[in-house]
Design an enzyme around this catalytic site. Sequence first.
Site, PDB file in Angstrom:
ATOM      1  N   GLU A  49       0.810  -1.219   0.000  1.00  0.00           N
ATOM      2  CA  GLU A  49       0.000   0.000   0.000  1.00  0.00           C
ATOM      3  C   GLU A  49       0.843   1.268   0.000  1.00  0.00           C
ATOM      4  O   GLU A  49       0.468   2.276  -0.596  1.00  0.00           O
ATOM      5  CB  GLU A  49      -0.956   0.002   1.201  1.00  0.00           C
ATOM      6  N   PHE A  60      -9.064  -2.458   1.298  1.00  0.00           N
ATOM      7  CA  PHE A  60      -9.933  -2.220   2.459  1.00  0.00           C
ATOM      8  C   PHE A  60      -9.333  -1.040   3.220  1.00  0.00           C
ATOM      9  O   PHE A  60      -8.110  -0.968   3.350  1.00  0.00           O
ATOM     10  CB  PHE A  60      -9.971  -3.447   3.384  1.00  0.00           C
ATOM     11  N   HIS A 113     -11.645  -6.072   8.259  1.00  0.00           N
ATOM     12  CA  HIS A 113     -12.318  -5.680   7.017  1.00  0.00           C
ATOM     13  C   HIS A 113     -13.548  -4.848   7.353  1.00  0.00           C
ATOM     14  O   HIS A 113     -14.516  -4.836   6.599  1.00  0.00           O
ATOM     15  CB  HIS A 113     -12.734  -6.908   6.195  1.00  0.00           C
TER      16      HIS A 113
END
Lengths: 328, 332
Positions: A60, A83, A129
Amino acid sequence: MAERTLVQAVRDALAEEMERDPRVCVLGEDVGLKGGVFKATEGLQARFGPERVMDTPLAESSIVAVAQGLALEGYRPVAEIQFADYSFPAFNQIVNEVARIRYRSNGDFGCPLVIRAPTGGGVRGGLYHSQSVEAFYCHVPGLKVVLPSTPADAKGLLKSAVRDPDPVIFLEPKKLYRAGREEVAEGDGALRRLGEAALVRAGRDVTAITYGYLRVVTLQAAARLQEEGIEVEVVDLRTLRPWDVETCLGSVRRTGRVAVVYEANRTGGFGAEVAAELAERCFESLDAPVTRLAGPDVPAMPFSPALEQAFLPDADRIAAGLRRLARF
Amino acid sequence: MTTTADALALGLSRDQALAAYTTVCRARALDDRRFLLNRAGAIAFIISPRGHEVAQAAAIAALQPGRDRFCLYYRDFAAALACGFTSAELMLSAFARADDPSSGGRQTPGNFGSRRRGVIIGSSTVGPQIPKAAGIGLGLKWKGEGALCYVSFGEGATSQGDFHEGLNFAAIHSCPVVFFCENNHWAISVPQPLQVAGAGVAARAAAYGIPGVVVAGDDFFAVYRAVAEAARRARAGDGPSLIEAQVLRLQSHSTDDDQRSYRDPGELAAEAEHDPIPVFQHQLEELGWLSEAEDRRIRAALEEEIDSATALAEAAPDPDPSTLSRHVYADG
Ligand SMILES: Cc1ncc(C[n+]2csc(CCOP(=O)(O)OP(=O)(O)O)c2C)c(N)n1
């Protein structure tokens, strides 16, 4: 006009913006071949090619860093973080690099990019999540933070985010991705301005200010209270930074009572900021304490349905909170 | 020994080499002056490029300021000068004046930025520029104009996850990026053996399937050669390279640090004998490209330049406090 779910509206917004502006590109994990784990980018790679819709390595920090590099080269990247829970590996890039580049360069550099991420719970996602991360990003000057809850808002606000000269964190309530459909306009007719709240139900007794999935639940609670003769006014913030203080103040000055309803952890949540601002700005109009109806202060939403339900404010709990306020 | 023929074969002219030498001397003269100013209490904080100057100037000499992009780090004063920053501009930033071209006095000195010069504004954070350079490289590759992105960092920065993420991405997508590690063997007080496992920084390139080379950072021509080759590859579409220039940190980490408190005095004394500037000077003299008289002329001119840069910066206005809230967003 066509009937669209929220996730379809997101996809339409991306496709339209990519069609309109060749600088717009999409990158993230699984966004290409698969079209995203929620299918928000389905079909885009086939249509626009593997460069403009790029499957990145599973990392990320570099997704955001590469997006920033592209923005610095004049592109208009839309990065997907699979997410919102997994935006934290990119936190430094978002906060220290992306958000501050305009300020730290005294205006010489800007960083127009969008970081999209599914947010919130209620889909049996468990601790990792289901998180609501907006407060972290709302704390950061230089970022804009958007959190729509209807298909039309999602499309219109995402299109505006892509055209915005500043970085936008665009959080999509995953529980609402396929929860319903509505007519959504096409092209520029769909545009919605950032920073404008929507008054989604009028009422004279109590104001409920909310956003994201809890807009739906708050409206259910308001319908229930209507039967008891309590009229709830519901405001959906839609954009959290900058947020529409004037619309909220106007409503609270009419009702004299306000609850901020949000799914995130109560302490230091974005609703706490809303509550503080309203308390400062319209103290003289208040007939009851500004109230927060929020998620509990536990680390995140558990997997078990019993615990998930216990975490997520439901219509009963929200109605009870609003009833208390109305009778205060 | 580098012969004139070797140097010319690299595509380097006497003028270019002398310009780089002047940059190196300028960086040193600026550093000396900033130290005095710091000790006199006139400026708050400096990071010294001392020991890194030749490697920095050689790397930029092999690239094309004006065309390429540069993600520099806080020790890159000679590199910034080579990219076009002037002594006066760097003094303005040392004094945190309104006319500091990088940030208008907002950032600590060493966070260089200038859109028009292709120098991407840094932050004081160690490492995030590395994957950013991969993204810039991707954009440059898409444009297909043959420009590249140069990014520099210390060996401590290679411990960051961003180092891995940046090299991995750039290698996967053959981005035109030159990764340049200035390995001075110390990250503040942490020595290389506690920072880098294995053979060293350059050896890590193998994991990404890209070239990794080690060069002596006090050999101008060796660094120039390595960076020129990496640039050739990048421009040809052959992807990124990792270069590890071995340098010495001839000064404490910053003016807030005193390396005598954690380093061996014998080692410090020995390193002080290995200043890269006399090495470069000697190379140029052997080539017949620099005489003692010429060297004196260069240094005297620089003294004057630094005097006037200091005077200008001292007299320059501070940022107006009313500008505190400007440039948070595009419309403000
Ligand atoms: C992410 C981060 N952690 C810690 C610091 C504090 N810090 C500044 S420089 C430095 C050492 C860096 O060493 P190296 O990368 O080898 O470069 P050098 O300073 O030796 O040139 C540290 C720990 C920082 N700026 N950023």
